[in-house]
Design a protein around this motif. Sequence first.
Motif, PDB file in Angstrom:
ATOM      1  N   PHE A   1       3.038   1.532  -2.908  1.00 33.79           N
ATOM      2  CA  PHE A   1       2.480   1.611  -1.562  1.00 33.79           C
ATOM      3  C   PHE A   1       3.381   0.998  -0.491  1.00 33.79           C
ATOM      4  CE2 PHE A   1      -1.035   1.783  -4.533  1.00 33.79           C
ATOM      5  CZ  PHE A   1      -1.705   2.911  -4.094  1.00 33.79           C
ATOM      6  N   GLY A   2       4.508   0.404  -0.902  1.00 36.04           N
ATOM      7  CA  GLY A   2       5.461  -0.145   0.057  1.00 36.04           C
ATOM      8  C   GLY A   2       4.930  -1.344   0.838  1.00 36.04           C
ATOM      9  N   GLN A   3       3.959  -2.058   0.272  1.00 32.80           N
ATOM     10  CA  GLN A   3       3.407  -3.248   0.914  1.00 32.80           C
ATOM     11  C   GLN A   3       3.617  -4.442  -0.008  1.00 32.80           C
ATOM     12  OE1 GLN A   3      -0.662  -2.635   2.190  1.00 32.80           O
ATOM     13  NE2 GLN A   3      -0.269  -0.478   2.597  1.00 32.80           N
ATOM     14  N   LYS A   4       3.749  -5.650   0.582  1.00 35.12           N
ATOM     15  CA  LYS A   4       3.988  -6.840  -0.229  1.00 35.12           C
ATOM     16  C   LYS A   4       2.824  -7.153  -1.151  1.00 35.12           C
ATOM     17  CE  LYS A   4       7.371  -9.357   2.432  1.00 35.12           C
ATOM     18  NZ  LYS A   4       7.752 -10.648   2.945  1.00 35.12           N
ATOM     19  N   TYR A   5       1.614  -6.934  -0.686  1.00 37.43           N
ATOM     20  CA  TYR A   5       0.424  -7.208  -1.489  1.00 37.43           C
ATOM     21  C   TYR A   5      -0.740  -6.380  -0.944  1.00 37.43           C
ATOM     22  CZ  TYR A   5      -0.870 -10.272   2.384  1.00 37.43           C
ATOM     23  OH  TYR A   5      -1.182 -10.768   3.618  1.00 37.43           O
ATOM     24  N   ASP A   6      -1.806  -6.332  -1.683  1.00 40.33           N
ATOM     25  CA  ASP A   6      -2.996  -5.563  -1.310  1.00 40.33           C
ATOM     26  C   ASP A   6      -3.923  -6.457  -0.492  1.00 40.33           C
ATOM     27  OD1 ASP A   6      -5.064  -3.763  -1.094  1.00 40.33           O
ATOM     28  OD2 ASP A   6      -5.587  -3.777  -3.221  1.00 40.33           O
ATOM     29  N   LYS A   7      -3.676  -6.530   0.819  1.00 44.41           N
ATOM     30  CA  LYS A   7      -4.446  -7.417   1.701  1.00 44.41           C
ATOM     31  C   LYS A   7      -5.926  -7.098   1.643  1.00 44.41           C
ATOM     32  CE  LYS A   7      -4.311  -9.198   6.450  1.00 44.41           C
ATOM     33  NZ  LYS A   7      -5.472  -9.833   6.575  1.00 44.41           N
ATOM     34  N   ASP A   8      -6.689  -8.112   1.299  1.00 44.78           N
ATOM     35  CA  ASP A   8      -8.152  -8.015   1.200  1.00 44.78           C
ATOM     36  C   ASP A   8      -8.622  -6.956   0.203  1.00 44.78           C
ATOM     37  OD1 ASP A   8      -8.458 -10.026   3.160  1.00 44.78           O
ATOM     38  OD2 ASP A   8      -8.324  -8.541   4.765  1.00 44.78           O
ATOM     39  N   GLY A   9      -7.732  -6.542  -0.709  1.00 41.68           N
ATOM     40  CA  GLY A   9      -8.101  -5.550  -1.721  1.00 41.68           C
ATOM     41  C   GLY A   9      -8.362  -4.166  -1.147  1.00 41.68           C
ATOM     42  N   ALA A  10      -7.788  -3.876   0.020  1.00 37.66           N
ATOM     43  CA  ALA A  10      -8.045  -2.605   0.705  1.00 37.66           C
ATOM     44  C   ALA A  10      -7.638  -1.393  -0.135  1.00 37.66           C
ATOM     45  CB  ALA A  10      -7.322  -2.579   2.048  1.00 37.66           C
ATOM     46  N   ILE A  11      -6.473  -1.463  -0.768  1.00 36.73           N
ATOM     47  CA  ILE A  11      -6.011  -0.343  -1.594  1.00 36.73           C
ATOM     48  C   ILE A  11      -6.895  -0.211  -2.830  1.00 36.73           C
ATOM     49  CG2 ILE A  11      -4.107   0.577  -2.970  1.00 36.73           C
ATOM     50  CD1 ILE A  11      -2.201  -0.932  -1.007  1.00 36.73           C
ATOM     51  N   ALA A  12      -7.152  -1.325  -3.486  1.00 33.60           N
ATOM     52  CA  ALA A  12      -7.963  -1.312  -4.713  1.00 33.60           C
ATOM     53  C   ALA A  12      -9.367  -0.765  -4.444  1.00 33.60           C
ATOM     54  CB  ALA A  12      -8.045  -2.701  -5.301  1.00 33.60           C
ATOM     55  N   SER A  13      -9.914  -1.068  -3.296  1.00 30.26           N
ATOM     56  CA  SER A  13     -11.281  -0.635  -2.996  1.00 30.26           C
ATOM     57  C   SER A  13     -11.398   0.877  -2.840  1.00 30.26           C
ATOM     58  CB  SER A  13     -11.802  -1.323  -1.730  1.00 30.26           C
ATOM     59  OG  SER A  13     -11.136  -0.847  -0.585  1.00 30.26           O
ATOM     60  N   GLU A  14     -10.279   1.556  -2.687  1.00 28.72           N
ATOM     61  CA  GLU A  14     -10.284   3.018  -2.552  1.00 28.72           C
ATOM     62  C   GLU A  14     -10.268   3.727  -3.907  1.00 28.72           C
ATOM     63  OE1 GLU A  14     -10.462   4.766   0.380  1.00 28.72           O
ATOM     64  OE2 GLU A  14     -10.774   2.818   1.324  1.00 28.72           O
ATOM     65  N   GLY A  15     -10.031   2.973  -4.973  1.00 27.83           N
ATOM     66  CA  GLY A  15      -9.879   3.575  -6.298  1.00 27.83           C
ATOM     67  C   GLY A  15     -11.200   3.796  -7.018  1.00 27.83           C
ATOM     68  N   ASN A  16     -11.086   4.398  -8.181  1.00 26.68           N
ATOM     69  CA  ASN A  16     -12.225   4.633  -9.065  1.00 26.68           C
ATOM     70  C   ASN A  16     -11.923   4.016 -10.423  1.00 26.68           C
ATOM     71  OD1 ASN A  16     -13.706   6.394  -7.255  1.00 26.68           O
ATOM     72  ND2 ASN A  16     -12.090   7.885  -7.648  1.00 26.68           N
ATOM     73  N   ILE A  17     -12.938   3.529 -11.087  1.00 27.98           N
ATOM     74  CA  ILE A  17     -12.769   2.921 -12.403  1.00 27.98           C
ATOM     75  C   ILE A  17     -12.908   3.994 -13.478  1.00 27.98           C
ATOM     76  CG2 ILE A  17     -13.734   1.287 -14.057  1.00 27.98           C
ATOM     77  CD1 ILE A  17     -14.721  -0.324 -11.605  1.00 27.98           C
ATOM     78  N   CYS A  18     -11.929   4.061 -14.356  1.00 25.39           N
ATOM     79  CA  CYS A  18     -11.998   4.944 -15.518  1.00 25.39           C
ATOM     80  C   CYS A  18     -12.549   4.093 -16.662  1.00 25.39           C
ATOM     81  CB  CYS A  18     -10.616   5.493 -15.854  1.00 25.39           C
ATOM     82  SG  CYS A  18     -10.598   6.510 -17.342  1.00 25.39           S
ATOM     83  N   GLU A  19     -13.833   4.224 -16.917  1.00 24.92           N
ATOM     84  CA  GLU A  19     -14.516   3.370 -17.893  1.00 24.92           C
ATOM     85  C   GLU A  19     -13.886   3.430 -19.286  1.00 24.92           C
ATOM     86  OE1 GLU A  19     -16.833   1.153 -17.244  1.00 24.92           O
ATOM     87  OE2 GLU A  19     -17.167   1.717 -15.155  1.00 24.92           O
ATOM     88  N   SER A  20     -13.476   4.607 -19.735  1.00 29.67           N
ATOM     89  CA  SER A  20     -12.906   4.714 -21.080  1.00 29.67           C
ATOM     90  C   SER A  20     -11.569   3.983 -21.173  1.00 29.67           C
ATOM     91  CB  SER A  20     -12.744   6.178 -21.495  1.00 29.67           C
ATOM     92  OG  SER A  20     -11.869   6.856 -20.614  1.00 29.67           O
TER      93      SER A  20
END
Length: 51
Positions: free
Chosen positions: A10-29
């Motif tokens: 993503f070309g960023q130093k870190y995921d500020k406030d989890g913004a990128i992570a919050s856009e994802g989906n969990i693959c339970e398997s």
Amino acid sequence: MIDYCTQKFFGQKYDKDGAIASEGNICESWLDCLLQDEYYFIDPPKTTGRE
């Protein structure tokens, strides 16, 4: 590890406030498979550092 991936993909130093992570989906398997890794059964102290 998360900062490394954020920089690489993503070309960023870190995921500020989890913004990128919050856009994802969990693959339970896949999560279930990862949580079976022996790392999670080792008593602390432990690290996921590059060493």
